[in-house]
Write an enzyme that holds these catalytic residues in place. Structure first.
Site, short mmCIF file in Angstrom:
data_model
loop_
_atom_site.label_atom_id
_atom_site.label_comp_id
_atom_site.label_asym_id
_atom_site.label_seq_id
_atom_site.Cartn_x
_atom_site.Cartn_y
_atom_site.Cartn_z
CG HIS A 276 -0.18 0.23 2.55
ND1 HIS A 276 0.53 -0.89 2.85
CD2 HIS A 276 0.12 1.34 3.27
CE1 HIS A 276 1.15 -0.65 4.04
NE2 HIS A 276 0.88 0.75 4.53
CG HIS B 166 -0.08 5.87 2.26
ND1 HIS B 166 -1.47 5.29 2.33
CD2 HIS B 166 0.53 5.57 3.30
CE1 HIS B 166 -1.32 4.65 3.27
NE2 HIS B 166 -0.02 4.61 3.96
#
Length: 157
Positions: free
Chosen positions: A66, A81
């Site tokens: 992620h 992110h």
């Protein structure tokens, strides 16, 4: 000077508009975020996946499904992110294309993700792009409100 480029296609938004207090408050650094464009519809394996590319050339010093950090030779580190709270997915819907420690070119594929998996879990797919350890409001916001393609310049550090 290092040009930080868009890791995904989409609309650039201010970090203040990201639904996460850490990013919105610029606690890890200044930057912008990108609301990814909807992937083209398709059939079969890989349909609907969004590619996420390195925003700078350098070493991938941290890599999770992620999120990842690339550090340029100049010492500048950029965090990408992929979504908000997506760590809670445990990697589901994400596929890594490189390994931690790899040297990547700006624009090189790092991860792909399925925004449908993110949405089904109730999370935002917005992708903060942050210059680590930079002071708040030290990154140009010129790109905010524009649509970008991967590799388009976001700001310079």
């Amino acid at each position: 000077m290092t040009v930080v480029t868009a890791p995904v296609a989409g609309r650039v938004v201010a970090l203040a508009d990201v639904p996460d207090a850490v990013f919105a408050g610029q606690l890890v650094g200044a930057g912008v975020a990108i609301e990814p464009s909807a992937p083209p519809a398709g059939r079969g394996a890989g349909a609907g996946l969004v590619a996420v590319f390195s925003p700078i050339a350098g070493e991938v010093v941290k890599l999770h499904p992620h999120a990842f950090v690339v550090v340029h030779d100049s010492g500048v580190g950029v965090l990408v992110h992929v979504g908000i709270d997506t760590v809670k997915l445990g990697g589901s819907g994400f596929e890594l294309a490189v390994a931690e420690g790899a040297n990547v070119a700006a624009g090189e594929l790092v991860v792909t993700f399925d925004p449908a998996v993110v949405a089904e879990a109730g999370y935002s797919a917005v992708c903060p792009v942050v210059v680590l350890d930079s002071a708040p409001d030290t990154v140009s916001q010129e790109a905010v409100g524009t649509s970008v393609a991967p590799g388009d310049a976001l700001f310079t550090v």
